[in-house]
Design an enzyme around this catalytic site. Structure first.
Site, PDB file in Angstrom:
ATOM      1  N   ALA A  17      22.354  -4.600  24.312  1.00 34.40           N
ATOM      2  CA  ALA A  17      21.070  -5.243  23.974  1.00 34.40           C
ATOM      3  C   ALA A  17      20.486  -5.791  25.271  1.00 34.40           C
ATOM      4  CB  ALA A  17      21.240  -6.323  22.912  1.00 34.40           C
ATOM      5  N   LEU A  18      20.316  -4.880  26.209  1.00 39.29           N
ATOM      6  CA  LEU A  18      20.027  -5.268  27.601  1.00 39.29           C
ATOM      7  C   LEU A  18      18.663  -5.929  27.736  1.00 39.29           C
ATOM      8  CD1 LEU A  18      21.396  -2.063  29.368  1.00 39.29           C
ATOM      9  CD2 LEU A  18      22.567  -4.248  28.983  1.00 39.29           C
TER      10      LEU A  18
ATOM     11  N   HIS B 157      20.322  -8.827  32.526  1.00 41.90           N
ATOM     12  CA  HIS B 157      21.295  -7.767  32.804  1.00 41.90           C
ATOM     13  C   HIS B 157      20.790  -6.864  33.935  1.00 41.90           C
ATOM     14  CE1 HIS B 157      22.351  -8.304  28.338  1.00 41.90           C
ATOM     15  NE2 HIS B 157      23.466  -8.587  28.958  1.00 41.90           N
TER      16      HIS B 157
ATOM     17  N   ASP C 105      26.927 -17.603  31.799  1.00 40.44           N
ATOM     18  CA  ASP C 105      28.226 -17.836  31.159  1.00 40.44           C
ATOM     19  C   ASP C 105      29.153 -18.441  32.217  1.00 40.44           C
ATOM     20  OD1 ASP C 105      27.894 -16.376  28.403  1.00 40.44           O
ATOM     21  OD2 ASP C 105      26.956 -15.112  29.905  1.00 40.44           O
TER      22      ASP C 105
ATOM     23  N   GLN D 225      32.858 -18.645  31.528  1.00 46.55           N
ATOM     24  CA  GLN D 225      33.427 -17.288  31.558  1.00 46.55           C
ATOM     25  C   GLN D 225      33.665 -16.861  33.003  1.00 46.55           C
ATOM     26  OE1 GLN D 225      32.064 -13.789  29.097  1.00 46.55           O
ATOM     27  NE2 GLN D 225      30.857 -13.391  30.904  1.00 46.55           N
TER      28      GLN D 225
ATOM     29  N   SER E 139      18.901 -13.916  26.925  1.00 46.56           N
ATOM     30  CA  SER E 139      20.151 -13.673  26.200  1.00 46.56           C
ATOM     31  C   SER E 139      19.889 -12.613  25.137  1.00 46.56           C
ATOM     32  CB  SER E 139      20.604 -14.966  25.522  1.00 46.56           C
ATOM     33  OG  SER E 139      21.583 -14.686  24.540  1.00 46.56           O
ATOM     34  N   SER E 140      20.888 -11.772  24.906  1.00 49.63           N
ATOM     35  CA  SER E 140      20.743 -10.764  23.846  1.00 49.63           C
ATOM     36  C   SER E 140      20.532 -11.441  22.498  1.00 49.63           C
ATOM     37  CB  SER E 140      21.988  -9.881  23.780  1.00 49.63           C
ATOM     38  OG  SER E 140      22.226  -9.290  25.029  1.00 49.63           O
TER      39      SER E 140
HETATM   40  P1  AMP Z   1      26.502 -10.177  27.828  1.00 53.24           P
HETATM   41  O1  AMP Z   1      25.976  -8.824  27.528  1.00 53.24           O
HETATM   42  O2  AMP Z   1      25.757 -11.288  27.159  1.00 53.24           O
HETATM   43  O3  AMP Z   1      28.007 -10.276  27.645  1.00 53.24           O
HETATM   44  O4  AMP Z   1      26.239 -10.419  29.371  1.00 53.24           O
HETATM   45  C1  AMP Z   1      26.714  -9.522  30.345  1.00 53.24           C
HETATM   46  C2  AMP Z   1      26.635 -10.195  31.694  1.00 53.24           C
HETATM   47  O5  AMP Z   1      25.289 -10.525  31.973  1.00 53.24           O
HETATM   48  C3  AMP Z   1      27.438 -11.509  31.731  1.00 53.24           C
HETATM   49  O6  AMP Z   1      28.100 -11.617  32.987  1.00 53.24           O
HETATM   50  C4  AMP Z   1      26.370 -12.542  31.566  1.00 53.24           C
HETATM   51  O7  AMP Z   1      26.703 -13.792  32.142  1.00 53.24           O
HETATM   52  C5  AMP Z   1      25.212 -11.903  32.289  1.00 53.24           C
HETATM   53  N1  AMP Z   1      23.942 -12.464  31.805  1.00 53.24           N
HETATM   54  C6  AMP Z   1      23.514 -12.530  30.527  1.00 53.24           C
HETATM   55  N2  AMP Z   1      22.333 -13.159  30.457  1.00 53.24           N
HETATM   56  C7  AMP Z   1      22.015 -13.508  31.720  1.00 53.24           C
HETATM   57  C8  AMP Z   1      20.913 -14.200  32.310  1.00 53.24           C
HETATM   58  N3  AMP Z   1      19.894 -14.675  31.589  1.00 53.24           N
HETATM   59  N4  AMP Z   1      20.916 -14.373  33.655  1.00 53.24           N
HETATM   60  C9  AMP Z   1      21.947 -13.916  34.401  1.00 53.24           C
HETATM   61  N5  AMP Z   1      23.008 -13.255  33.914  1.00 53.24           N
HETATM   62  C10 AMP Z   1      23.051 -13.060  32.592  1.00 53.24           C
END
Ligand code: AMP
Length: 280
Positions: free
Chosen positions: A32-33, A37, A150, A153, A185-186
């Site tokens: 859900a990019l 991302h 995160d 994380q 955020s997704s």
């Molecule tokens: P996810 O698909 O939510 O697991 O995120 C994948 C990666 O993208 C993780 O390392 C997240 O921390 C990073 N990420 C998600 N949203 C953001 C954002 N708004 N800004 C920077 N990195 C992000």
């Protein structure tokens, strides 16, 4: 762009890339990019010969079955976006191949996971560490890219990489925000129009805490943030913590010049969102 779902195939491909002397930048995601991302992907592309992005909605890191069921899954659309953004390989494994047997080993990150997300999402970081270590073994990247969004994380993965000698360099990318400040955020896709409007108050709450930090006690700041969010009846604050940036332990008082992070988690309607600000 190649799309690979088989575990043996991804290992074969990355071995070939490595033996031809190229470097691999790896961006693990749950799909859900969004533009956040994509900034990780672009950074990876600027620092490596090849970018591998994984999309895997990892069942073992969800402590809430509804959250897992409702997590947006848009593989075809994501593949088109990645293709247009300098990604060389999309690795999208099946849960049955990733987890052919129930998991036995458990990670324990001590006090790093007894606070914030670890406290409110029991088992979450065990699932994260498991899937990230599996992905690191399969993709064998030179560099791996994670988001500051995160923060806990990232801190836990950094601990894992150091403790277990993963031979790769971690890169932490700053938070990418919508024009009104909401962290991308997704899960934002699940917000109604009204919820989307009020969601920006999470970032505003962090800014308020940041403004108060130099002059006020942390307990006072927590109360001020709770009071600020209280009028919005579709926002339910789970925590606001002021933590030491390295240990992630909550502070009651800011001492000296240590780096701190202001971290927030709240439900907007049914959707749980997190955000943070780092103050060095
Ligand atoms: P996810 O698909 O939510 O697991 O995120 C994948 C990666 O993208 C993780 O390392 C997240 O921390 C990073 N990420 C998600 N949203 C953001 C954002 N708004 N800004 C920077 N990195 C992000």
């Amino acid at each position: 762009m190649q799309i690979i779902s088989s575990l043996s195939e991804i290992s074969k491909q990355v071995d070939q890339i490595r033996s031809s002397g190229k470097t691999i930048g790896f961006v693990p995601t749950m799909g859900a990019l969004h533009a956040g991302h994509l900034q990780l992907i672009r950074t990876a592309a600027s620092q490596n010969s090849v970018v591998v992005c994984s999309i895997f909605v990892n069942p073992t890191q969800f402590n809430n079955a509804e959250d897992y069921r409702l997590y947006p899954r848009l593989l075809e659309e994501d593949a088109r976006i990645l293709e247009a953004n300098k990604c060389s390989i999309l690795f999208a494994p099946d849960a049955t191949e990733m987890y052919p047997e129930p998991l036995v080993i458990q990670f324990n990150f001590g006090t790093l996971e007894t606070v914030m997300e670890g406290k409110y999402r029991p088992g979450h970081f065990n699932g994260v560490a498991t899937v990230v270590s599996k992905l690191f073994h399969l993709v064998n990247p030179h560099k791996a890219y994670f988001g500051q969004k995160d923060l806990q994380q990232y801190t836990i993965i950094r601990q894992m990489v150091n403790d277990l000698n993963f031979n790769l360099k971690l890169v932490c990318h700053p938070i990418v925000r919508e024009p009104d400040g909401l962290a991308m955020s997704s899960r934002n896709r699940r917000l109604s129009a009204a919820e989307r409007q009020v969601a920006t108050n999470l970032y505003r709450a962090l800014l308020l805490a940041q403004d108060l930090l130099p002059a006020y006690e942390i307990n006072y700041i927590k109360k001020a943030v709770a009071d600020f969010l209280q009028p919005y009846n579709n926002i339910k604050l789970e925590y606001l913590e002021v933590v030491n940036l390295k240990s992630l332990q909550p502070l009651t008082q800011r001492t000296g010049e240590e780096g701190v992070a202001l971290c927030i988690a709240a439900f907007i309607g049914e959707v749980r969102l997190i955000d943070n600000i780092i103050i060095q």
